[in-house]
Design an enzyme around this catalytic site. Structure first.
Site, mmCIF file in Angstrom:
data_model
loop_
_atom_site.group_PDB
_atom_site.id
_atom_site.type_symbol
_atom_site.label_atom_id
_atom_site.label_comp_id
_atom_site.label_asym_id
_atom_site.label_seq_id
_atom_site.Cartn_x
_atom_site.Cartn_y
_atom_site.Cartn_z
ATOM 1 N N GLU A 95 -12.138 93.178 32.142
ATOM 2 C CA GLU A 95 -10.790 92.661 31.893
ATOM 3 C C GLU A 95 -10.917 91.555 30.854
ATOM 4 O OE1 GLU A 95 -7.075 90.503 34.263
ATOM 5 O OE2 GLU A 95 -9.075 90.497 35.136
ATOM 6 N N ASP A 126 -1.392 95.286 39.948
ATOM 7 C CA ASP A 126 -2.287 94.140 40.068
ATOM 8 C C ASP A 126 -1.706 93.066 40.997
ATOM 9 O OD1 ASP A 126 -4.535 92.605 39.683
ATOM 10 O OD2 ASP A 126 -4.184 92.187 37.571
#
Length: 350
Positions: free
Chosen positions: A212, A290
């Protein structure tokens, strides 16, 4: 599917918002603490007599502007203070499931952060039992099958994670696997080899955040050193051509969270997101939310934003939903049910 999915093409029959909401899908990258909406935070604070640094809805909303992952994490952990009793965890989980049903989610694999609760004096059983109480009736109440994953904080020690894992195992917590989250940079997968070995010995499924903010090498190390079956995020894998070839060959699932990536500045804009490139390369990607209370949208909002930005057609969203189902840890029978629902949705699109 062709590269047309990567660009807007007005000659394609694009999918409308209603169809995207109805699209049967699995959500595989969801942090339950990240579903705490500001309204529920204030409600739980009042219920538990907790004084928050941002005591009004307006002041709390003002905090939701993030410059990077750490700025989000600071607020994320501060807001957890309102989770005190098992009922608090149950209410939070049921609130997510209610919203997930509205988004067409039919199966959810939910992560929670046990260390974050233990560190602030909440009994591990309180968090586990509270969440599990909501998940136990998720099919009956919401039509959503669920699994629970214990996500460990990579900016804490491996020893701390091992202690909590052993406690979870001893109490026979209803977890299907473990994950790895929180601040990625400077906390490589190599830090948690013993943790993942112990989880594998216990028969747990293995996933981890990687790529990420961290480099592509973190994705490779999560696969090689930790033996993970699924990568959470993984967007920076596109920077390594050899790694992409491996991920395509092995069809390793990548649980991508586009609106999250934009809000945390992992990518500058949705238009710059590598997801279309990942699809065109043949990577096994799916769309997730998320921490939706913080990042501006649950999973259907992610689909809607992506479809609007890239002009996606029915085939593209069907592929992504199918990837989410096939990449889940649901039973073979449950996957077959959901894929049949997806086929029926596709037929209804004409």
């Amino acid at each position: 599917m062709t590269d047309a999915s990567a660009e807007r093409d007005d000659s394609v029959n694009h999918v409308d918002a209603g169809a995207l909401t109805a699209l049967p899908k699995a959500e595989l990258h969801l942090h339950i603490e990240g579903t705490l909406e500001p309204e529920l935070i204030l409600e739980l604070a009042a219920r538990n007599g907790i004084a928050l640094p941002f005591p009004t809805l307006e002041l709390l909303h003002e905090q939701y502007q993030f410059t990077d992952l750490q700025s989000f994490l600071d607020l994320y952990y501060a807001n957890m203070a309102v989770l005190v009793t098992a009922d608090d965890f149950t209410d939070m989980t049921r609130a997510y499931l209610r919203r997930a049903k509205e988004c067409g989610v039919r199966h959810a694999e939910i992560m929670f952060d046990p260390q974050a609760h233990v560190a602030r004096g909440v009994e591990l059983a309180t968090a586990v039992n509270g969440i599990a109480a909501a998940l136990a009736t998720s099919v009956a109440d919401f039509g959503i099958s669920t699994e629970l994953i214990a996500a460990f904080l990579r900016d804490e020690s491996e020893g701390s994670a091992l202690e909590v894992l052993e406690e979870l195992l001893a109490m026979k917590a209803p977890i299907i696997g473990i994950g790895l989250d929180s601040a990625e940079v400077g906390n490589p997968p190599s830090k948690f080899i013993r943790l993942y070995k112990r989880a594998a010995e216990a028969g747990l499924r293995l996933v981890a955040h990687a790529g990420e903010e961290g480099p592509p090498s973190y994705v490779e190390d999560a696969l090689n050193l930790l033996g993970v079956e699924r990568i959470d995020h993984g967007i920076r894998a596109v920077e390594d051509r050899i790694l992409v070839k491996r991920l395509v060959r092995e069809q390793t699932p990548l649980t991508v969270c586009p609106l999250s990536n934009v809000r945390l500045r992992a990518v500058d804009t949705l238009a710059a997101h590598p997801l279309p490139q990942m699809i065109s390369a043949g990577l096994n990607v799916c769309v997730n939310s998320d921490d939706p209370a913080y990042f501006g949208g649950y999973v259907s909002a992610n689909f809607e934003a992506l479809a609007a930005e890239f002009g996606w057609d029915v085939a593209t969203v069907e592929l992504l939903a199918g990837n989410s189902i096939r990449s889940s840890f649901a039973s073979v029978a449950r996957k077959a049910e959901l894929l049949a629902e997806l086929a029926a949705w596709r037929a209804a699109q004409g």
